[in-house]
Design an enzyme around this catalytic site. Structure first.
Site, short mmCIF file in Angstrom:
data_model
loop_
_atom_site.label_atom_id
_atom_site.label_comp_id
_atom_site.label_asym_id
_atom_site.label_seq_id
_atom_site.Cartn_x
_atom_site.Cartn_y
_atom_site.Cartn_z
N ASP A 277 -7.90 5.64 -2.06
CA ASP A 277 -7.32 4.14 -0.62
C ASP A 277 -6.49 3.71 -1.78
O ASP A 277 -7.65 3.10 -2.81
CB ASP A 277 -8.52 3.88 0.51
CG ASP A 277 -8.04 2.92 0.91
OD1 ASP A 277 -7.43 1.85 0.90
OD2 ASP A 277 -9.32 2.39 1.88
N HIS B 120 -6.18 0.48 -0.77
CA HIS B 120 -6.42 -1.03 -0.36
C HIS B 120 -7.52 -1.74 -1.22
O HIS B 120 -8.78 -2.21 -0.38
CB HIS B 120 -6.94 -0.46 1.07
CG HIS B 120 -5.73 -0.34 1.67
ND1 HIS B 120 -5.48 0.60 1.31
CD2 HIS B 120 -5.20 -1.16 2.44
CE1 HIS B 120 -4.27 0.23 2.91
NE2 HIS B 120 -3.87 -0.11 3.23
N CYS C 298 0.39 -1.34 -0.02
CA CYS C 298 0.11 0.16 0.32
C CYS C 298 1.19 1.45 -0.08
O CYS C 298 1.26 2.05 -0.34
CB CYS C 298 -0.84 -0.10 0.79
SG CYS C 298 0.14 -0.14 2.49
#
Length: 414
Positions: free
Chosen positions: A315, A317, A118
């Site tokens: 994000d 993820h 990430c």
């Protein structure tokens, strides 16, 4: 024990040798988790847990990478036209996520970065924003029914996850360029390592590809980074000389080399020291801003703006399948805008600035100097008149206690 190769000579073990059993189990769990989450439609639950996808009803101005969006009538709050403009701007930012099904990463044999990549993906977004502004300008907006400009299509191709030099910003090439700084496939990393990895991978770009240079401003020992004004200006000249020496002289007269400045910082222990919060809010309003790689404890995110005491972010993820073709545009844009309290972000972060010209750089110096004067002894960066200083002479010199700092600021999968 080293094994003999085909020529009969012993071969040393690669620094990216197979992962330990515990790491394989952890990453296997992470990969399974993200696959199941997508298959079972758990993204809505994750959205609820990790942050609201909607903007505040407050009439406070919204800042997105240096662009301000304000209510026309403060008494009535944000009207829909302003919110639509914010959404269009946000959806025009390049989005990088976990990928699965790419070519194995060296001898680690990993084919996904779910659970460990990430920070690299957030770094890709920061770099992509700077390069996007360089290629098509800050004002460009994406429209689903309009083909991307060729310069932007080429930029997306450079991020395709293949080990070839044709794709310099792939996760394979990021891991290779960052290896001297501590990057290991399958392991987490923090902002100092990320920034030096981005700097290293840009140095490997083929001559003539870009007129952009990345430089990291950091100080040994985790001290406040020092930016020397004369050395900063000299760096623009040095970048121009490098471009001309690489055979870019013909276009160099028409296009000054741009500079992306990266500041890896540790702004507290456990949480951001409240004295830094107003400074981070100000930085988000500057025209040179290309965002912040930060996150919540254990999770790296890419912050692109703020509204009052909330930050807007992309994000990484979500584990998407690696596109079949380089630059396939459909997987590089997100419609999910999330927000979280600025005071809740992890204190280990990296700020990015894009300076198109020396004039932009001088303006950035002025803004940083003013910010330092208002910081009450806790500046993000210290501005010093004159030349020299380790932050511009030897940006590859790793601080002696960096391992401890990175351990405190590592970002994990959840």
């Amino acid at each position: 024990m080293p094994q003999a190769g085909e020529n009969g000579k012993a071969q040393a073990k690669s620094p990216e040798s197979k992962l330990a059993v515990t790491s394989q189990v952890r990453l296997g769990f992470a990969s399974t988790y993200y696959t199941m989450a997508q298959a079972m439609g758990l993204q809505k639950l994750q959205d609820y847990i990790l942050g609201s996808p909607s903007l505040s009803a407050s009439n406070a101005p919204i800042w997105l990478l240096g662009v301000q969006y304000s209510a026309k009538d403060k008494a009535e709050g944000m009207d829909q036209a302003v919110l639509d403009a914010v959404s269009e701007d946000f959806q025009s930012r390049i989005w990088m996520t976990y990928r699965r099904g790419f070519a194995p990463l060296g001898t680690s044999e990993l084919t996904t970065d779910a659970g460990w990549g990430c920070t690299l993906r957030s770094g890709q977004m920061l770099l992509a924003q700077g390069l996007q502004q360089h290629c098509v300008g800050r004002g460009w907006r994406r429209h689903a029914d309009t083909p991307l400009p060729e310069a932007l299509s080429r930029l997306l191709r450079w991020f395709w996850d293949e080990p070839s030099p044709q794709y310099p910003f792939s996760i394979h090439n990021l891991c290779a360029a960052g290896r001297p700084h501590g990057v290991k496939a399958g392991e987490w990393l923090g902002p100092w390592v990320l920034c030096h990895t981005l700097e290293a991978v840009m140095k490997k770009m083929e001559p003539g590809s870009l007129h952009v240079h990345v430089h990291v401003v950091s100080q040994p020992g985790g001290a406040v980074p020092v930016l020397y004004t004369a050395s900063f200006q000299d760096f623009f000249k040095k970048a121009s000389d490098v471009s001309e020496a690489a055979g870019e002289a013909e276009s160099a007269s028409q296009q000054e080399p741009a500079v992306i400045v990266l500041l890896p910082l540790l702004l507290g222990l456990g949480k951001v020291n409240e004295r830094y919060v107003p400074q981070l809010q100000q930085v988000a309003t500057w025209p040179q801003s290309i965002g912040i790689v930060g996150g919540r404890p254990g999770s790296s995110l890419y912050f692109v703006g703020c509204q009052h005491d909330q930050v807007l972010y992309l994000d990484p993820h979500q584990a998407q399948q690696t596109p079949a073709q380089a630059g396939e545009p459909s997987t590089y844009w997100s419609q999910k805008m999330r927000m979280m309290p600025l005071a809740s972000i992890d204190p280990s972060l990296a700020i990015g600035f894009y300076c198109r010209t020396l004039g932009d750089g001088l303006d950035l110096l002025h803004r940083l100097s003013q910010l330092e004067a208002q910081s009450q002894g806790a500046p993000l960066v210290s501005i010093v008149e004159g030349h020299t200083g380790p932050s511009w002479q030897d940006s590859d010199a790793k601080p002696a206690d960096d391992d401890a700092a990175e351990a405190a600021g590592d970002w994990e999968m959840l």
